[in-house]
Design an enzyme around this catalytic site. Structure first.
Site, mmCIF file in Angstrom:
data_model
loop_
_atom_site.group_PDB
_atom_site.id
_atom_site.type_symbol
_atom_site.label_atom_id
_atom_site.label_comp_id
_atom_site.label_asym_id
_atom_site.label_seq_id
_atom_site.Cartn_x
_atom_site.Cartn_y
_atom_site.Cartn_z
ATOM 1 N N MET A 85 -0.860 0.909 -7.904
ATOM 2 C CA MET A 85 -1.032 0.306 -9.215
ATOM 3 C C MET A 85 -1.389 1.384 -10.230
ATOM 4 O O MET A 85 -2.143 2.302 -9.925
ATOM 5 C CB MET A 85 -2.154 -0.739 -9.116
ATOM 6 C CG MET A 85 -2.497 -1.479 -10.377
ATOM 7 S SD MET A 85 -3.682 -2.818 -10.018
ATOM 8 C CE MET A 85 -5.070 -1.901 -9.366
ATOM 9 N N HIS A 97 -6.291 6.271 -3.156
ATOM 10 C CA HIS A 97 -7.424 5.645 -3.835
ATOM 11 C C HIS A 97 -8.151 4.756 -2.827
ATOM 12 O O HIS A 97 -7.621 3.722 -2.403
ATOM 13 C CB HIS A 97 -6.943 4.784 -5.018
ATOM 14 C CG HIS A 97 -6.256 5.583 -6.087
ATOM 15 N ND1 HIS A 97 -5.397 5.009 -6.997
ATOM 16 C CD2 HIS A 97 -6.307 6.902 -6.391
ATOM 17 C CE1 HIS A 97 -4.956 5.938 -7.820
ATOM 18 N NE2 HIS A 97 -5.486 7.099 -7.474
ATOM 19 N N SER A 113 -1.838 4.502 -3.793
ATOM 20 C CA SER A 113 -2.936 3.603 -4.155
ATOM 21 C C SER A 113 -2.708 2.257 -3.476
ATOM 22 O O SER A 113 -2.622 2.203 -2.256
ATOM 23 C CB SER A 113 -3.038 3.470 -5.683
ATOM 24 O OG SER A 113 -4.166 2.690 -6.041
ATOM 25 N N THR A 114 -2.559 1.180 -4.242
ATOM 26 C CA THR A 114 -2.416 -0.156 -3.652
ATOM 27 C C THR A 114 -1.239 -0.211 -2.686
ATOM 28 O O THR A 114 -0.116 0.135 -3.033
ATOM 29 C CB THR A 114 -2.208 -1.209 -4.761
ATOM 30 O OG1 THR A 114 -3.165 -1.005 -5.790
ATOM 31 C CG2 THR A 114 -2.339 -2.617 -4.195
ATOM 32 N N ASP A 170 -1.497 6.973 -12.012
ATOM 33 C CA ASP A 170 -2.086 8.209 -11.504
ATOM 34 C C ASP A 170 -1.074 8.948 -10.638
ATOM 35 O O ASP A 170 -0.418 8.353 -9.782
ATOM 36 C CB ASP A 170 -3.343 7.894 -10.682
ATOM 37 C CG ASP A 170 -4.020 9.152 -10.164
ATOM 38 O OD1 ASP A 170 -4.006 10.167 -10.871
ATOM 39 O OD2 ASP A 170 -4.578 9.100 -9.049
#
Length: 345
Positions: free
Chosen positions: A284, A191, A165-166, A287
Site C-alpha cells: 500500500m 513494512h 508492504s501489504t 514507498d
C-alpha cells in the site's frame, strides 16, 4: 460504503473499533460478533466487505475460523493482533492462510495517539477492500521447496534488493523459497513492526534453502543469505573495503515508515548500482518507488510486481507510473528474473 464486520470477544474492543471505523466517511460497521459462531451467522446475514478478526476468542480461535472462512467463503480479513513475541508467530500464520493484513489491538489509552491509529485502521480497511485475495493454502510446516536455480555461477559483487508492504510477507516468501544456496546476497525491507520482523526472519529461514536472518548492524553480505530489516530500524547497505555490510539506522520514519524501502534503495546507489537488481513487491502507498527510479537512473536493473499477482498494487503501481521499473513481473517469476539478471552469461 465499505461494510465491516467486527469480530472480537471483548465488548470494549468491539466498541473502540466501531467508533474508530465509523469516523471514516466511506466505512460503516454493519455488525459486531463476539465469537466465530456468531460471526459465521452474521456474515451470511450482512454480507460484509471486510472482516476484522481477533486471534484469541472463546469457542473457536481466530486461526481455526480463518482457515474455514478462507476455504469456504473467502473474503478480505484484517487480523487484530497483539504486537508481542507471543502474538507474532500466530499473526504471520494468519497472513499465510490468507488474511490481507493485521493491525495492533487498540489499547484503552489509545486516545493519546488516536488520530494516527485511526488513520492506519482506515487505510488498511480500504486496502483490504480492494485487495486481491490469494487462493487458500494450508499454513507452511517448514521445509524448502520450489528452488528455480539453473545457474551455476553469478557475477561477483551482485546484490539483490527487495521491498514490500501489504501482502509482502507471503510475496517475499514466494521469492526466497525459490532462491538457490549460491545466490547473491539479498537485502529486504518489509513494512513490519518490531518483534514481528524477528519471527518473520526465523519463519523464512525454516522454509528456505538459503539462510534468512534479521539484519544486524555490521553484517557482511554473503551469498546464499537474505537480510531482513528489523521492524524498528532502517536498513542500509554500505561498502566497507572490498565488502558490503548492513547498517541499521535509527533515524526518523521516511514515507511514514520505519523501516522504509526508499532508504534501502537509496543506500544502494553508493554500492556500485550497476551490480544491483531490485524489485518492488505488493504494498500500500508509494514507498520505494522514488528509490527504485533513482537506482534505475544510476544503472541498476529494476523490476516491479505486476498488478495481477499483487495483493495490493500500490507501491508497484507507483513505481510503474514513475517509469522506475524496467518491466512488470508476475510474483512466481520474480526469483527467476532476479537470478537471471545476476547470472554469468
Amino acid at each position: 460504503m465499505i461494510k465491516v464486520l467486527v469480530v472480537d470477544d471483548s465488548p470494549l474492543i468491539r466498541k473502540l473499533l466501531t467508533e474508530i471505523l465509523t469516523q471514516a466517511d466511506d466505512i460503516t460497521v454493519v455488525g459486531v460478533a463476539e465469537d466465530p459462531y456468531e460471526a459465521r451467522d452474521k456474515i451470511k446475514q450482512l454480507n460484509p466487505d471486510v472482516l476484522t478478526l481477533d486471534i484469541e476468542m472463546p469457542k473457536m480461535n481466530g486461526i481455526s475460523f480463518l482457515k474455514n472462512l478462507m476455504r469456504l467463503r473467502p473474503m478480505p480479513v484484517i487480523m487484530i493482533s497483539t504486537l508481542t513475541q507471543q502474538g507474532s508467530p500466530v499473526t504471520l500464520e494468519a497472513l499465510e492462510l490468507g488474511a490481507v493484513d493485521f493491525i495492533a489491538k487498540p489499547s484503552v489509552n489509545v486516545a493519546k495517539e488516536l488520530n494516527d491509529y485511526m488513520e492506519v485502521v482506515h487505510q488498511k480497511v480500504r486496502a483490504a477492500y480492494r485487495a486481491r485475495l490469494r487462493p487458500f493454502k494450508a499454513a507452511d510446516q517448514g521445509g524448502a521447496s520450489g528452488v528455480v536455480s539453473k545457474y551455476e555461477h553469478f557475477l561477483p559483487g551482485r546484490i539483490l534488493a527487495v521491498g514490500a508492504s501489504t501482502g509482502g510477507t507471503e510475496a517475499i516468501k514466494e521469492v526466497l523459497i525459490r532462491m538457490p544456496a549460491n545466490c547473491p546476497p539479498i537485502v529486504v525491507t518489509q513494512h513490519i513492526p518490531p518483534v514481528f520482523s524477528t519471527s518473520f526472519a526465523l519463519r523464512m529461514d525454516r522454509s528456505c534453502t538459503i539462510s534468512v536472518k534479521e539484519a544486524a548492524d555490521g553484517d557482511v553480505l554473503k551469498p546464499g543469505t537474505a537480510y531482513i530489516a528489523p521492524g524498528d530500524k532502517h536498513l542500509k547497505v554500505m561498502r566497507k573495503g572490498s565488502q558490503f555490510v548492513c547498517v541499521l539506522d535509527n533515524g526518523e520514519p521516511v514515507n511514514r515508515h520505519k523501516p522504509a524501502v526508499d532508504v534501502l534503495f537509496a543506500s544502494l546507489i553508493d554500492c556500485n548500482p550497476k551490480n544491483v537488481s531490485a524489485v518492488l513487491l505488493t504494498g500500500m502507498g508509494s514507498d520505494g518507488a522514488r528509490g527504485l527510479l533513482a537506482l534505475k537512473n544510476a544503472g541498476a536493473i529494476t523490476y516491479a510486481q505486476d498488478e495481477k499477482t499483487s495483493v495490493v498494487w500500490g507501491m508497484p503501481r507507483a513505481a510503474h507510473e514513475l517509469g522506475a521499473a524496467s518491466s512488470l513481473v508476475p510474483l512466481h517469476h520474480v526469483a527467476e528474473t532476479l537470478l537471471a539478471s545476476a547470472a554469468k552469461p
